[in-house]
Design an enzyme around this catalytic site. Structure first.
Site, PDB file in Angstrom:
ATOM      1  N   CYS A 174      44.102  77.615  37.562  1.00  0.00           N
ATOM      2  CA  CYS A 174      43.120  77.709  38.644  1.00  0.00           C
ATOM      3  C   CYS A 174      41.941  76.762  38.438  1.00  0.00           C
ATOM      4  CB  CYS A 174      42.627  79.144  38.796  1.00  0.00           C
ATOM      5  SG  CYS A 174      43.894  80.247  39.451  1.00  0.00           S
ATOM      6  N   HIS A 207      43.173  73.275  39.252  1.00  0.00           N
ATOM      7  CA  HIS A 207      43.425  73.182  40.693  1.00  0.00           C
ATOM      8  C   HIS A 207      42.111  73.027  41.462  1.00  0.00           C
ATOM      9  CE1 HIS A 207      45.650  74.430  44.431  1.00  0.00           C
ATOM     10  NE2 HIS A 207      44.437  74.819  44.771  1.00  0.00           N
ATOM     11  N   GLU A 208      41.130  73.874  41.172  1.00  0.00           N
ATOM     12  CA  GLU A 208      39.865  73.840  41.909  1.00  0.00           C
ATOM     13  C   GLU A 208      39.011  72.638  41.529  1.00  0.00           C
ATOM     14  OE1 GLU A 208      40.059  75.531  44.402  1.00  0.00           O
ATOM     15  OE2 GLU A 208      41.154  77.347  43.903  1.00  0.00           O
ATOM     16  N   ILE A 209      39.021  72.225  40.270  1.00  0.00           N
ATOM     17  CA  ILE A 209      38.278  71.023  39.878  1.00  0.00           C
ATOM     18  C   ILE A 209      38.903  69.799  40.543  1.00  0.00           C
ATOM     19  CG2 ILE A 209      37.682  69.507  37.937  1.00  0.00           C
ATOM     20  CD1 ILE A 209      37.251  72.136  36.287  1.00  0.00           C
TER      21      ILE A 209
END
Length: 172
Positions: A129, A132-134
């Site tokens: 996660c 993915h978010e970075i």
């Protein structure tokens, strides 16, 4: 706190690099609250400012109910050579997912809502996660981590969902 409209793929804002947060104030706290409410309503387990059209480097994760994590200006300091596969998707592309290969472990530096710098090591779902978010904060939509063939297959599946009206488009 208010749920916000989600920016839907292929909106170009999802490919723009988010700006660093410099003001650690009530506005930042309100953004984090809005992100949390929007993520829960989607539903999802991770969301960034760009997902709601806010160009700021803020990520909210809730991998288990009630365990909210907020990362301001996160960046990866280190990633393992060992890799892991995990199914990924996006609140900006609901109902579509695919297996993505990423480093199994990461070390991330970020700031809290108060501007305090912290470092965290992660593996498993948290590592997935965070990466993915970075990526999203860096303007890299998760599809870009797939092979060309898989990316095309996922894009076609998405187009069919949208054309058939099975996806509610909240914002463009």
């Amino acid at each position: 706190m208010a749920s916000q409209p989600i920016v839907i793929f292929p909106d170009p804002r999802l490919r723009q690099k988010a700006e660093a947060v410099t003001a650690f104030d009530d506005g930042l706290r309100a953004l984090a609250d809005d992100l949390l409410e929007t993520m829960r309503a989607a539903p999802g387990i991770g969301i960034t400012g760009p997902h709601i059209g806010a160009p700021w480097r803020v990520t909210v994760l809730e991998l288990t109910p009630g365990a909210v994590r907020i990362y301001v200006n996160p960046r990866i300091l280190w990633q393992s050579d060992e890799t892991a596969r995990h199914e990924e998707g996006s609140v900006s592309m609901p109902g579509v997912s695919e297996i993505v290969l990423r480093p199994a472990r990461v070390r991330v530096v970020y700031q809290t809502l108060d501007g305090v710098e912290e470092t965290e090591e992660a593996d498993g779902l948290l590592a997935v996660c965070l990466q993915h978010e970075i990526d999203q904060l860096d303007g890299i939509f998760w599809l870009q981590r797939l092979s060309r063939l898989k990316r095309e297959m996922v894009a076609k599946k998405w187009e069919k969902r949208v054309v058939r009206g099975r996806t509610t488009i909240l914002a463009k």
